[in-house]
Design a protein around this motif. Sequence first.
Motif, PDB file in Angstrom:
ATOM      1  N   UNK A  98       0.804  -1.219   0.000  1.00 20.96           N
ATOM      2  CA  UNK A  98       0.000   0.000   0.000  1.00 20.96           C
ATOM      3  C   UNK A  98       0.841   1.276   0.000  1.00 20.96           C
ATOM      4  N   UNK A  99       2.019   1.203   0.574  1.00 19.38           N
ATOM      5  CA  UNK A  99       2.864   2.404   0.620  1.00 19.38           C
ATOM      6  C   UNK A  99       4.107   2.264  -0.272  1.00 19.38           C
ATOM      7  N   UNK A 100       4.182   1.168  -1.032  1.00 16.97           N
ATOM      8  CA  UNK A 100       5.296   0.988  -1.965  1.00 16.97           C
ATOM      9  C   UNK A 100       6.594   0.564  -1.325  1.00 16.97           C
ATOM     10  N   UNK A 101       6.534   0.114  -0.086  1.00 13.29           N
ATOM     11  CA  UNK A 101       7.757  -0.304   0.600  1.00 13.29           C
ATOM     12  C   UNK A 101       8.186  -1.674   0.089  1.00 13.29           C
ATOM     13  N   UNK A 102       9.476  -1.790  -0.239  1.00  9.24           N
ATOM     14  CA  UNK A 102       9.994  -3.060  -0.752  1.00  9.24           C
ATOM     15  C   UNK A 102       9.841  -3.207  -2.247  1.00  9.24           C
ATOM     16  N   UNK A 103       9.667  -2.073  -2.950  1.00  8.78           N
ATOM     17  CA  UNK A 103       9.467  -2.084  -4.406  1.00  8.78           C
ATOM     18  C   UNK A 103      10.661  -1.424  -5.081  1.00  8.78           C
ATOM     19  N   UNK A 104      11.166  -2.044  -6.162  1.00  5.88           N
ATOM     20  CA  UNK A 104      12.282  -1.477  -6.923  1.00  5.88           C
ATOM     21  C   UNK A 104      11.823  -1.026  -8.304  1.00  5.88           C
ATOM     22  N   UNK A 105      12.541  -0.055  -8.858  1.00  5.56           N
ATOM     23  CA  UNK A 105      12.277   0.440 -10.204  1.00  5.56           C
ATOM     24  C   UNK A 105      12.325  -0.688 -11.232  1.00  5.56           C
ATOM     25  N   UNK A 106      11.429  -0.640 -12.173  1.00  2.00           N
ATOM     26  CA  UNK A 106      11.627  -1.330 -13.446  1.00  2.00           C
ATOM     27  C   UNK A 106      12.120  -0.280 -14.441  1.00  2.00           C
ATOM     28  N   UNK A 107      12.841  -0.680 -15.493  1.00  3.53           N
ATOM     29  CA  UNK A 107      13.377   0.303 -16.433  1.00  3.53           C
ATOM     30  C   UNK A 107      12.288   1.086 -17.159  1.00  3.53           C
ATOM     31  N   UNK A 108      12.658   2.241 -17.679  1.00  2.00           N
ATOM     32  CA  UNK A 108      11.766   3.062 -18.503  1.00  2.00           C
ATOM     33  C   UNK A 108      11.472   2.355 -19.820  1.00  2.00           C
ATOM     34  N   UNK A 109      12.498   1.774 -20.441  1.00  2.18           N
ATOM     35  CA  UNK A 109      12.330   1.052 -21.701  1.00  2.18           C
ATOM     36  C   UNK A 109      11.729  -0.322 -21.416  1.00  2.18           C
ATOM     37  N   UNK A 110      10.818  -0.742 -22.272  1.00  5.42           N
ATOM     38  CA  UNK A 110      10.131  -2.013 -22.074  1.00  5.42           C
ATOM     39  C   UNK A 110      10.506  -3.005 -23.169  1.00  5.42           C
ATOM     40  N   UNK A 111      10.868  -4.237 -22.818  1.00  8.03           N
ATOM     41  CA  UNK A 111      10.892  -4.750 -21.454  1.00  8.03           C
ATOM     42  C   UNK A 111      12.141  -4.372 -20.669  1.00  8.03           C
ATOM     43  N   UNK A 112      13.174  -3.910 -21.367  1.00 10.74           N
ATOM     44  CA  UNK A 112      14.420  -3.517 -20.699  1.00 10.74           C
ATOM     45  C   UNK A 112      15.268  -2.734 -21.686  1.00 10.74           C
ATOM     46  N   UNK A 113      16.321  -2.044 -21.213  1.00 14.91           N
ATOM     47  CA  UNK A 113      17.243  -1.385 -22.147  1.00 14.91           C
ATOM     48  C   UNK A 113      18.011  -2.403 -22.978  1.00 14.91           C
ATOM     49  N   UNK A 114      18.546  -1.955 -24.098  1.00 13.94           N
ATOM     50  CA  UNK A 114      19.488  -2.781 -24.851  1.00 13.94           C
ATOM     51  C   UNK A 114      20.675  -3.112 -23.950  1.00 13.94           C
ATOM     52  N   UNK A 115      21.073  -4.379 -23.951  1.00 17.62           N
ATOM     53  CA  UNK A 115      22.233  -4.820 -23.165  1.00 17.62           C
ATOM     54  C   UNK A 115      23.358  -5.161 -24.130  1.00 17.62           C
ATOM     55  N   UNK A 116      24.517  -4.566 -23.904  1.00 10.77           N
ATOM     56  CA  UNK A 116      25.671  -4.732 -24.789  1.00 10.77           C
ATOM     57  C   UNK A 116      26.850  -5.250 -23.972  1.00 10.77           C
ATOM     58  N   UNK A 117      27.506  -6.263 -24.483  1.00  9.85           N
ATOM     59  CA  UNK A 117      28.700  -6.794 -23.841  1.00  9.85           C
ATOM     60  C   UNK A 117      29.935  -6.503 -24.676  1.00  9.85           C
ATOM     61  N   UNK A 118      30.977  -5.979 -24.051  1.00 14.61           N
ATOM     62  CA  UNK A 118      32.234  -5.745 -24.745  1.00 14.61           C
ATOM     63  C   UNK A 118      33.000  -7.055 -24.856  1.00 14.61           C
ATOM     64  N   UNK A 119      33.471  -7.352 -26.061  1.00 16.14           N
ATOM     65  CA  UNK A 119      34.154  -8.622 -26.324  1.00 16.14           C
ATOM     66  C   UNK A 119      35.600  -8.325 -26.697  1.00 16.14           C
ATOM     67  N   UNK A 120      36.529  -8.963 -26.011  1.00 21.89           N
ATOM     68  CA  UNK A 120      37.952  -8.750 -26.267  1.00 21.89           C
ATOM     69  C   UNK A 120      38.613 -10.018 -26.807  1.00 21.89           C
ATOM     70  N   UNK A 121      38.412 -11.134 -26.150  1.00 23.02           N
ATOM     71  CA  UNK A 121      39.143 -12.353 -26.513  1.00 23.02           C
ATOM     72  C   UNK A 121      38.702 -12.900 -27.865  1.00 23.02           C
ATOM     73  N   UNK A 122      39.653 -13.302 -28.717  1.00 21.15           N
ATOM     74  CA  UNK A 122      39.276 -14.020 -29.943  1.00 21.15           C
ATOM     75  C   UNK A 122      38.518 -15.301 -29.605  1.00 21.15           C
ATOM     76  N   UNK A 123      37.532 -15.647 -30.426  1.00 23.61           N
ATOM     77  CA  UNK A 123      36.741 -16.874 -30.267  1.00 23.61           C
ATOM     78  C   UNK A 123      36.005 -16.924 -28.919  1.00 23.61           C
ATOM     79  N   UNK A 124      35.697 -15.768 -28.359  1.00 27.10           N
ATOM     80  CA  UNK A 124      35.051 -15.701 -27.049  1.00 27.10           C
ATOM     81  C   UNK A 124      33.760 -16.531 -27.017  1.00 27.10           C
ATOM     82  N   UNK A 125      33.683 -17.458 -26.054  1.00 26.40           N
ATOM     83  CA  UNK A 125      32.464 -18.256 -25.896  1.00 26.40           C
ATOM     84  C   UNK A 125      31.333 -17.421 -25.304  1.00 26.40           C
ATOM     85  N   UNK A 126      31.702 -16.330 -24.608  1.00 23.49           N
ATOM     86  CA  UNK A 126      30.679 -15.475 -24.037  1.00 23.49           C
ATOM     87  C   UNK A 126      29.772 -14.857 -25.082  1.00 23.49           C
TER      88      UNK A 126
END
Length: 329
Positions: free
Chosen positions: A165-193
Amino acid sequence: MRLGLFMMPLHPLHREPAVTLQEDRETIILADQLGFHDAFVGEHLTDKAENVTNSFIFLATLIDATKTIKLATGTSNLSQSHPTLIAAHAAMFDHLSRGRFIFGVSPGALASDAEALGMLNEDRNKLFAEAIDVILQIWERDPPYEIDLPGNRFKVTTAKTFVADIGKGVMYKPYQKPRPEIVGTVVAPFSKGVIAMGERDFHPLSANFLLPHWLPSHWANYAEGKRRAGQAASSADWRVARTLFVADDDKVAERYGKSDPHSPYRFYWRQLRLKLMIPKRHIVFKTHEAQDDAELTDDYVVERLVISGTVNKVVDEILKLREQVGDFG
């Protein structure tokens, strides 16, 4: 092809952070005025040459100073904070910027950061994987969350203190739906990630550290991940970073970009070469794994990893790169 900016940033050790931070801000403001699509800014806690210790704080100073450019953590080092903190901060940033936010993520590679945090012997890749799982769960679930994933050290709940009722214990969801673009930086050749990125609809950013012949391995693994997810990979989602300097005169470009001993590009690559050699991650500079380390001089690295020249020359080099590695967006 869209133009973006990826900056460490990296500055000579004698310079004042108050000055260099303002210069870095002005760089992104100019990129926005020039129509750049996005700007990624890195963060390190314990490197005097790199002045941004928290990319969220730095980028927040640019929200009202820019108009269209997307502001991207490049990266948020997920091994260094509890995922609840990062999920909350990223979601708030997304709201502050009204969706002009890209969530760039990585484990955090700088060993001195890990030592300062008392986690030098931790498996930072495992921490990263556990953290991103929990961040996504926080954004996908409703309170009181009760997140307890198998094998994951991070348990997140507000069940004992939740008051709807008072919003206690609630965290933000992102503005963008369903979430922002997620980008991973890749360094290693042939990265399995990169396979995992494709499976989870994260997008790869291939670092400017690699010689071009290693880059196709990133695309191949990303495409494999998309196939496993039953989807087709789009080259528009693949970012390739290169080090560019464009001038009106070829001689100026050659001198400032490569040959002058005081060139900022030589300073940058000397720093990066030494930093990657210490943890033995310098295969990125090699034409083949058995290549002698002694060949990796400043001249060798700058000649292969800096594209400099007049507009037409640089455009030709970018087209040549696309022919070598395939399409990227």
